[in-house]
Design an enzyme around this catalytic site. Sequence first.
Site, PDB file in Angstrom:
ATOM      1  N   SER A 273     -11.508 -25.202   9.494  1.00  0.00           N
ATOM      2  CA  SER A 273     -10.514 -24.267  10.029  1.00  0.00           C
ATOM      3  C   SER A 273     -10.141 -24.561  11.474  1.00  0.00           C
ATOM      4  O   SER A 273      -9.008 -24.313  11.884  1.00  0.00           O
ATOM      5  CB  SER A 273     -11.034 -22.833   9.906  1.00  0.00           C
ATOM      6  OG  SER A 273     -11.259 -22.494   8.552  1.00  0.00           O
ATOM      7  N   HIS A 338     -12.069 -20.610  14.212  1.00  0.00           N
ATOM      8  CA  HIS A 338     -10.634 -20.418  13.986  1.00  0.00           C
ATOM      9  C   HIS A 338      -9.916 -20.187  15.308  1.00  0.00           C
ATOM     10  O   HIS A 338      -8.842 -20.758  15.569  1.00  0.00           O
ATOM     11  CB  HIS A 338     -10.391 -19.211  13.070  1.00  0.00           C
ATOM     12  CG  HIS A 338     -10.988 -19.336  11.710  1.00  0.00           C
ATOM     13  ND1 HIS A 338     -12.346 -19.312  11.480  1.00  0.00           N
ATOM     14  CD2 HIS A 338     -10.402 -19.468  10.487  1.00  0.00           C
ATOM     15  CE1 HIS A 338     -12.582 -19.426  10.187  1.00  0.00           C
ATOM     16  NE2 HIS A 338     -11.419 -19.518   9.547  1.00  0.00           N
TER      17      HIS A 338
END
Length: 399
Positions: A273, A338
């Site tokens: 991610s 993220h």
Amino acid sequence: MAGATRELPVNSSPAVASNAEGEEIEVLESTDVLPVAPEDYDPDSSGFISTERFRDLLATYGSELDPHKLEVLLALADGNADGKICYQDFVNLMSNKRSNSFRRAILQGGRQLKGCSLRDEAGLGLSQRLIRHVAYETLPREVDRKWYFDSYTYCPPPWLILAITIAEVAVFMYYGFQLDRLVLQVSSPSFLKSPLPYHPQLRTQAWRYLSYIFMHTGIEHLSLNMAMQLLVGVPLEMVHGALRIGLVYMCGVLAGSLAVSVTDMTAPVVGSSGGVYALVSAHLANVVMNWSGMKCQFKLFRMAMALVCMSVEFGRAVWLRFYPPAFPPCPNPSFVAHLGGVVVGLTLGVVVLQNYEQRLQEQSLFWIFFSVYALFVLCAVFWNIFAYGLLDVRLPPTP
């Protein structure tokens, strides 16, 4: 002197020839003598030619060039307010490298390129239509889209994102059979025993700060990352090349794991991610910043769908992080990677994507963001060396 002419011998002057399909360009070497008008030649500044003389040469020899390249050259002549054109700009143009002075001349000329839009051209083959589609997906200026359309040859192909994706799928399937589960692999007691995930107890094993991208918590995690990685990463690599996209991707990956080690010190990290969010965030920011110039179809709807996918994946990661772990006291993987990827995409990534065919080392903004990134990496390294002991952090046991 009236009527006088001067000739300069040129040992190797490049001329560009194109076949009828415009698919292959070869550089021809010439030993001919190039006549230069006396008003065009100045011993103190022989690197320039007047725009009038340049336009005359284009009128004489322009039929040998690709139509789109000829349009760009004419725009360069019309857009240069100084009345002269640098020879190095011309050489860069012919070798598919464009300088900042070239870009400024085009943008400041107050002139649209002649001819029809690239979207209106008919009779294109499947591969040419794909290149045109990618150009409209990623580039905000018509001059850049036409330039990319004429220059791209699928050599090399977009191998980097495809290779990373194939490796991620292969690793996932291997551990899927080994752990006997595809959904929520993270719930297996052997999941973190792999040499790939980042684990705070094993943070001295430096490769884990990058290798964690090949492990995913389950098929739902892999599917979302793989979809965004392919749909956004492959077109970006086709336009900007593996080196630039690899730089943004790997900077996002490293920033993700380091951000976890600084802010969520007891949690492991898995999944790609960080790199995926760096690419997607940079692309979406580039679209927003050049909204009027981006001509991709349904751009508002597609941007909304990209944000929905990112939100769903981030929400899943947050839920999993605070869900009771299957094997306490080790928590579930962190979601902070993220956010690290998003920050890299909105800073370093935007600079890379905004400077198509421009030298990054000539962009001061690139060096500013890269220096800030390097400073963050250095501080995070020192944090990992000293902070865990000074703060007496209680880490989960080694898997």
